[in-house]
Design an enzyme around this catalytic site. Sequence first.
Site, PDB file in Angstrom:
ATOM      1  N   LYS A  67       0.825  -1.215   0.000  1.00 14.88           N
ATOM      2  CA  LYS A  67       0.000   0.000   0.000  1.00 14.88           C
ATOM      3  C   LYS A  67       0.858   1.264   0.000  1.00 14.88           C
ATOM      4  O   LYS A  67       0.564   2.205  -0.715  1.00 14.88           O
ATOM      5  CB  LYS A  67      -0.895   0.049   1.254  1.00 14.88           C
ATOM      6  CG  LYS A  67      -1.966  -1.004   1.306  1.00 14.88           C
ATOM      7  CD  LYS A  67      -2.930  -0.747   2.465  1.00 14.88           C
ATOM      8  CE  LYS A  67      -2.265  -0.752   3.825  1.00 14.88           C
ATOM      9  NZ  LYS A  67      -1.763  -2.063   4.254  1.00 14.88           N
ATOM     10  N   ARG A  87      -9.382   1.171   8.525  1.00 16.06           N
ATOM     11  CA  ARG A  87      -8.884  -0.163   8.859  1.00 16.06           C
ATOM     12  C   ARG A  87      -9.900  -0.955   9.675  1.00 16.06           C
ATOM     13  O   ARG A  87      -9.634  -2.100  10.019  1.00 16.06           O
ATOM     14  CB  ARG A  87      -7.621  -0.009   9.677  1.00 16.06           C
ATOM     15  CG  ARG A  87      -6.366  -0.571   9.001  1.00 16.06           C
ATOM     16  CD  ARG A  87      -5.249  -0.335   9.965  1.00 16.06           C
ATOM     17  NE  ARG A  87      -4.013  -0.976   9.697  1.00 16.06           N
ATOM     18  CZ  ARG A  87      -2.988  -0.420   9.092  1.00 16.06           C
ATOM     19  NH1 ARG A  87      -3.105   0.769   8.555  1.00 16.06           N
ATOM     20  NH2 ARG A  87      -1.854  -1.068   9.023  1.00 16.06           N
ATOM     21  N   ARG A 134      11.672  -5.780   5.252  1.00 11.72           N
ATOM     22  CA  ARG A 134      11.520  -4.331   5.200  1.00 11.72           C
ATOM     23  C   ARG A 134      12.283  -3.652   6.344  1.00 11.72           C
ATOM     24  O   ARG A 134      12.753  -2.535   6.208  1.00 11.72           O
ATOM     25  CB  ARG A 134      10.016  -4.029   5.293  1.00 11.72           C
ATOM     26  CG  ARG A 134       9.590  -2.672   4.933  1.00 11.72           C
ATOM     27  CD  ARG A 134       8.097  -2.646   4.668  1.00 11.72           C
ATOM     28  NE  ARG A 134       7.294  -2.982   5.840  1.00 11.72           N
ATOM     29  CZ  ARG A 134       5.963  -2.910   5.877  1.00 11.72           C
ATOM     30  NH1 ARG A 134       5.303  -2.546   4.791  1.00 11.72           N
ATOM     31  NH2 ARG A 134       5.308  -3.209   6.960  1.00 11.72           N
ATOM     32  N   ARG A 182      11.339  -2.452   9.343  1.00  8.39           N
ATOM     33  CA  ARG A 182      10.777  -1.370  10.139  1.00  8.39           C
ATOM     34  C   ARG A 182      10.724  -1.818  11.597  1.00  8.39           C
ATOM     35  O   ARG A 182      10.768  -3.011  11.879  1.00  8.39           O
ATOM     36  CB  ARG A 182       9.352  -1.107   9.613  1.00  8.39           C
ATOM     37  CG  ARG A 182       8.987   0.327   9.547  1.00  8.39           C
ATOM     38  CD  ARG A 182       7.720   0.508   8.728  1.00  8.39           C
ATOM     39  NE  ARG A 182       6.557  -0.055   9.387  1.00  8.39           N
ATOM     40  CZ  ARG A 182       5.354  -0.116   8.818  1.00  8.39           C
ATOM     41  NH1 ARG A 182       5.196   0.310   7.585  1.00  8.39           N
ATOM     42  NH2 ARG A 182       4.338  -0.616   9.468  1.00  8.39           N
ATOM     43  N   ARG A 213       0.033  -8.409  13.396  1.00  4.31           N
ATOM     44  CA  ARG A 213      -0.600  -7.432  12.499  1.00  4.31           C
ATOM     45  C   ARG A 213      -1.457  -8.133  11.453  1.00  4.31           C
ATOM     46  O   ARG A 213      -2.518  -7.648  11.066  1.00  4.31           O
ATOM     47  CB  ARG A 213       0.452  -6.532  11.845  1.00  4.31           C
ATOM     48  CG  ARG A 213       1.116  -5.686  12.899  1.00  4.31           C
ATOM     49  CD  ARG A 213       1.742  -4.377  12.476  1.00  4.31           C
ATOM     50  NE  ARG A 213       2.096  -4.176  11.110  1.00  4.31           N
ATOM     51  CZ  ARG A 213       3.346  -4.270  10.632  1.00  4.31           C
ATOM     52  NH1 ARG A 213       4.357  -4.601  11.400  1.00  4.31           N
ATOM     53  NH2 ARG A 213       3.571  -4.019   9.385  1.00  4.31           N
TER      54      ARG A 213
HETATM   55  P1  AMP Z   1       0.953   0.857   8.514  1.00  2.94           P
HETATM   56  O1  AMP Z   1       2.127   1.721   8.194  1.00  2.94           O
HETATM   57  O2  AMP Z   1      -0.272   1.233   7.732  1.00  2.94           O
HETATM   58  O3  AMP Z   1       1.260  -0.601   8.437  1.00  2.94           O
HETATM   59  O4  AMP Z   1       0.577   1.154  10.055  1.00  2.94           O
HETATM   60  C1  AMP Z   1       1.489   0.884  11.100  1.00  2.94           C
HETATM   61  C2  AMP Z   1       0.745   0.816  12.433  1.00  2.94           C
HETATM   62  O5  AMP Z   1       0.106   2.063  12.697  1.00  2.94           O
HETATM   63  C3  AMP Z   1      -0.374  -0.214  12.499  1.00  2.94           C
HETATM   64  O6  AMP Z   1       0.113  -1.500  12.835  1.00  2.94           O
HETATM   65  C4  AMP Z   1      -1.264   0.379  13.587  1.00  2.94           C
HETATM   66  O7  AMP Z   1      -0.718   0.150  14.884  1.00  2.94           O
HETATM   67  C5  AMP Z   1      -1.173   1.854  13.307  1.00  2.94           C
HETATM   68  N1  AMP Z   1      -2.217   2.300  12.345  1.00  2.94           N
HETATM   69  C6  AMP Z   1      -2.037   2.774  11.080  1.00  2.94           C
HETATM   70  N2  AMP Z   1      -3.198   3.095  10.502  1.00  2.94           N
HETATM   71  C7  AMP Z   1      -4.156   2.817  11.427  1.00  2.94           C
HETATM   72  C8  AMP Z   1      -5.589   2.920  11.423  1.00  2.94           C
HETATM   73  N3  AMP Z   1      -6.265   3.370  10.353  1.00  2.94           N
HETATM   74  N4  AMP Z   1      -6.237   2.530  12.550  1.00  2.94           N
HETATM   75  C9  AMP Z   1      -5.581   2.091  13.636  1.00  2.94           C
HETATM   76  N5  AMP Z   1      -4.250   1.956  13.690  1.00  2.94           N
HETATM   77  C10 AMP Z   1      -3.537   2.316  12.603  1.00  2.94           C
END
Ligand code: AMP
Length: 180
Positions: free
Chosen positions: A13, A88, A125, A127, A138
């Site tokens: 994404k 999400r 990755r 991170r 996750r």
């Molecule tokens: P991502 O970079 O999209 O994988 O997001 C990394 C982390 O940020 C996720 O594992 C969540 O802990 C938090 N996060 C990101 N977007 C959301 C969302 N829309 N709702 C809740 N937590 C989020």
Amino acid sequence: MNLILLGPPGSGKGTQGARLAKVLKIPQISTGEILRRALAEKTTLGLEAEKYMKQGALVPDAVIVGVMAERLKAADCRDGYLLDGFPRTVPQAQALGEILGETGRVMVLSLVVPQNELVNRMIHRGRDDDKEEVVRQRLKVYEAETAPLIEYYRKKGILKMVEGTGTVEEITERLLKSLR
Ligand code: AMP
């Protein structure tokens, strides 16, 4: 046009969102990036979000919805935007529906990637929240909380499923084609 990029963690994404946003000349709005920046800057939001992110859990809906309601009011969002990592959960999708109102047009592109490839991609990755245990958590959270959005948007008739495997360029091309 407003776009939502949907897909499990590791499905690309972020990478594809950046490429699409550039071609379509709309801002890419990534909740993950917003949270990571807030954490680096040690803001109240960042410190609140940290405990959830570290565990591979979702930050509470009310927090995220508040952040996004503000962000989407900004001037750069006037002519559309690409959302990556939001919504999400079903309550987040409902809140977005309210923000968009009756007239807001949305298309949802859902990236499809096999589970074993997801884990591989994420572990490579590097991170902070990409340790194998957290990655698996996750993915679990994705299945329970986010995957239901596929049905949610399919029922609204605005969902396109797009194969998320191949080269980065091939996937971008496929995503763009699905918009035509
Ligand atoms: P991502 O970079 O999209 O994988 O997001 C990394 C982390 O940020 C996720 O594992 C969540 O802990 C938090 N996060 C990101 N977007 C959301 C969302 N829309 N709702 C809740 N937590 C989020």
